[in-house]
Design an enzyme around this catalytic site. Structure first.
Site, PDB file in Angstrom:
ATOM      1  N   GLU A   1      42.869  18.063 162.407  1.00 15.77           N
ATOM      2  CA  GLU A   1      41.697  17.348 162.919  1.00 15.77           C
ATOM      3  C   GLU A   1      41.524  15.973 162.286  1.00 15.77           C
ATOM      4  O   GLU A   1      41.518  15.832 161.058  1.00 15.77           O
ATOM      5  CB  GLU A   1      40.429  18.158 162.638  1.00 15.77           C
TER       6      GLU A   1
ATOM      7  N   ASP B   1      37.847  14.585 166.649  1.00 14.54           N
ATOM      8  CA  ASP B   1      36.436  14.964 166.720  1.00 14.54           C
ATOM      9  C   ASP B   1      35.604  13.769 167.177  1.00 14.54           C
ATOM     10  O   ASP B   1      35.661  12.689 166.595  1.00 14.54           O
ATOM     11  CB  ASP B   1      35.949  15.436 165.349  1.00 14.54           C
TER      12      ASP B   1
ATOM     13  N   SER C   1      34.593  22.203 163.069  1.00 13.54           N
ATOM     14  CA  SER C   1      35.828  22.264 163.858  1.00 13.54           C
ATOM     15  C   SER C   1      36.865  23.220 163.280  1.00 13.54           C
ATOM     16  O   SER C   1      37.297  24.151 163.960  1.00 13.54           O
ATOM     17  CB  SER C   1      36.422  20.863 164.030  1.00 13.54           C
TER      18      SER C   1
ATOM     19  N   SER D   1      30.138  20.279 167.680  1.00 15.04           N
ATOM     20  CA  SER D   1      31.495  20.632 167.268  1.00 15.04           C
ATOM     21  C   SER D   1      31.665  22.118 166.981  1.00 15.04           C
ATOM     22  O   SER D   1      32.794  22.581 166.808  1.00 15.04           O
ATOM     23  CB  SER D   1      31.893  19.830 166.024  1.00 15.04           C
TER      24      SER D   1
ATOM     25  N   ASP E   1      36.828  17.319 170.996  1.00 18.44           N
ATOM     26  CA  ASP E   1      35.856  18.388 171.204  1.00 18.44           C
ATOM     27  C   ASP E   1      34.716  17.926 172.103  1.00 18.44           C
ATOM     28  O   ASP E   1      34.213  18.666 172.929  1.00 18.44           O
ATOM     29  CB  ASP E   1      35.322  18.919 169.876  1.00 18.44           C
ATOM     30  N   HIS E   2      34.318  16.671 171.946  1.00 18.09           N
ATOM     31  CA  HIS E   2      33.222  16.109 172.741  1.00 18.09           C
ATOM     32  C   HIS E   2      33.311  14.601 172.672  1.00 18.09           C
ATOM     33  O   HIS E   2      34.080  14.032 171.882  1.00 18.09           O
ATOM     34  CB  HIS E   2      31.860  16.575 172.210  1.00 18.09           C
TER      35      HIS E   2
ATOM     36  N   HIS F   1      33.831  22.866 157.625  1.00 27.45           N
ATOM     37  CA  HIS F   1      33.161  22.112 158.674  1.00 27.45           C
ATOM     38  C   HIS F   1      33.333  22.819 160.010  1.00 27.45           C
ATOM     39  O   HIS F   1      34.180  23.716 160.163  1.00 27.45           O
ATOM     40  CB  HIS F   1      33.721  20.683 158.739  1.00 27.45           C
TER      41      HIS F   1
ATOM     42  N   HIS G   1      26.130  12.577 170.581  1.00 23.70           N
ATOM     43  CA  HIS G   1      27.263  12.996 171.393  1.00 23.70           C
ATOM     44  C   HIS G   1      27.019  12.684 172.872  1.00 23.70           C
ATOM     45  O   HIS G   1      25.888  12.451 173.300  1.00 23.70           O
ATOM     46  CB  HIS G   1      27.506  14.496 171.240  1.00 23.70           C
TER      47      HIS G   1
END
Length: 532
Positions: free
Chosen positions: A365, A96, A211, A146, A411-412, A209, A487
């Site tokens: 994760e 993440d 994700s 996310s 994810d980013h 969360h 991000h």
């Protein structure tokens, strides 16, 4: 230490210490109003598209993304195919908030911890035979969060920022639209369950969360983790079911055989203290852990490292592990005798799920990489990345490369850079000794675009950082004054090993990733390798 540096640094450290004391070391940083684009406009909990972000109308239909996935898979199948092997098992690792800059910096730190210059080192997943790039934008966001990304890489459809498991026809906080069956999506976890496979997930954040929730939840607000949260955002918690309740009582969540992470408070009423000594967060009086136990007579709950490592996985039908009240602690801060490592969680999960002859899908994760980068404490982010790569190496070592596909991605990204021509072996968490700014002040090797500390004196000039940077918990400099780091929107890496791993090359939409995994493992409604 420079006097003005102390004046700048102390308020930030006090803020982090205060937050940490209340939230077991790691506190929530995601502001949905900022993510929705409503913070700057001073709007609050609006479902009006005009106050938020634009979504192309055609992208509101999930079939739009399914069609793109079909096209991207078809293009790859036109290339020479090394083999036609099916993936009995699929392990998806998600770093993440892990941009390529963090991967590179972690690689260097790994080498430097081993006494090398660092640049020549490699992370375990960088040695996988195939790699590509994933495009992370979401339906209404150039830079994603996310939640919409989890919907992409687990459900195969891009959605609006903050959404999980619902299409882009649903706007932020819109309960009614999220309940429309036409807008609700299914995940690769559910596709795998329909084929008789075992499923589960592991995270260092919380079970609810953003994700991991992409594997099971359907919600118009990633913050609807328990009923109290739903009510806080002005929605009836009896109409829009919170994510903790969805996980325990609905498909596919109730069928997971392994669920490891933090966030125990979301499952317990306020009148009950959890195993870590903190009160629950639910207002409805429901003990979801008792309900989970009632649904799984042979289910076992573990809450610390000793219980986890002493667990007989063969005797348990299902396992839920809740190792903190909220987010798990950073590896560097954690009590190693109490909180298990990501590698230990990974090993137990794989051992449990491997009992199914039909195979399994598991999502794992490294969730606190993101928090280290949000805090602009690069040392934490890099250490979490190294824990992540250890878990990936372990997974590859204990599984059969002939029948187990491992896919690693992020994810980013985060707006962190490595710049300024530092020489080989320069400490990655330190000062670039080979360059200086226009005023002759040397600067950090790592820098963030936005964050809490710019290290400026009373005249707005940069101060020397020699006595500030270096420790693993130091706050890395940033350019734009913000409460936290933000991000970034560049493509992130994809690395793959095992059956059909050759398909994970080139540039792909993030939403194509679960369709590729489904193709390899012969699940879902799309193309399958066993159908060719």
């Amino acid at each position: 230490m420079h006097l003005f540096a102390m004046q700048v640094l102390l308020p930030i450290l006090e803020l982090l210490a205060l937050a940490g004391s209340a939230f077991s070391g790691v506190h929530e940083v995601h502001d949905v109003l900022q993510l929705a684009g409503q913070k700057a406009n001073k709007a609050r909990f609006s479902t009006d598209v005009a106050t938020g972000k634009y979504t192309p109308p055609e992208e509101m239909n999930p079939q739009f993304w399914y069609n793109i996935a079909d096209e991207e898979i078809a293009k790859r199948l036109l290339l020479p195919q090394p083999n036609a092997k099916k993936a009995k098992n699929v392990i998806m690792f998600l770093g993440d908030g892990m941009p390529l800059a963090t991967v590179t910096a972690a690689r260097i730190l790994k080498g430097q911890r081993q006494g090398k210059t660092g640049e020549e080192s490699s992370l375990s997943f960088e040695q996988f035979p195939y790699s590509g790039l994933s495009r992370t934008y979401c339906a209404n966001a150039q830079v994603p969060d996310s939640a919409c990304t989890a919907t992409a890489y687990l459900c195969g459809v891009k959605t609006n920022i903050i959404n999980i498991g619902v299409s882009a026809a649903v706007n932020f906080n819109n309960c009614t639209a999220s309940q429309d069956p036409a807008n609700r999506l299914t995940s690769i976890a559910e596709w795998s369950q329909k084929e008789g496979k075992s499923t589960g997930f592991v995270t260092t954040t919380t079970l609810t969360h953003a994700s991991p929730s992409g594997a099971y939840a359907k919600t118009a607000n990633r913050m609807w983790e328990c009923d109290t949260d739903v009510t806080k955002y002005g929605v009836d918690a009896k109409t829009c079911i919170d994510m903790a309740t969805q996980l325990v009582t609905q498909t596919p969540g109730k069928n997971f055989e392994v669920m490891f992470g933090g966030g125990m408070g979301k499952f317990l009423p306020k009148a009950i203290k959890d195993s870590h000594g903190k009160a629950g967060e639910r207002s409805d009086g429901v003990n979801l852990l008792s309900r989970w136990q009632g649904l799984h007579n042979k289910g076992v709950m573990v809450t610390n490292r000793k219980q986890l490592l002493n667990l007989n996985v063969s005797a348990a039908s299902n396992i839920i592990g809740l190792f903190q009240s909220s987010l798990m602690d950073f590896h560097m801060d954690a009590d190693a005798t109490y909180q298990p490592t990501l590698s230990e969680l990974t090993e137990v999960a794989i051992k449990k799920l491997s009992h199914n002859d039909k195979g399994y899908f598991v999502f794992i994760e490294g969730g606190l990489i993101d928090y280290g980068n949000h805090y602009t404490q690069a040392g934490y982010a890099l250490d979490e990345t190294l824990e992540f790569e250890k878990a990936i190496k372990l997974a590859r070592d204990i599984t059969n490369i002939e029948d187990t596909l491992i896919v690693v991605t992020a994810d980013h990204g985060h707006a962190v850079s490595i710049a300024g021509y530092p020489g080989r072996g320069t400490p990655i968490l330190g000062i670039n000794q080979h360059d200086a700014d226009l005023n002759g002040v040397k600067y950090s090797v790592l820098n963030y675009a936005g964050g809490p500390n710019q290290y400026l004196d009373e005249k707005g000039q940069r101060i020397p950082l020699d006595d500030i940077l270096g420790p693993d918990d130091a706050i890395t400099p940033s350019y734009i004054p913000m409460e936290i780091g933000v991000h970034s929107g560049e493509d992130v890496g994809v690395w793959a090993s095992g059956p059909q791993s050759h398909l994970f090359t080139g540039v792909m939409q993030q939403s194509t990733i679960p369709h590729l995994m489904a193709y390899a493992s012969c699940v879902g409604s799309g193309k399958r390798v066993c159908g060719n």
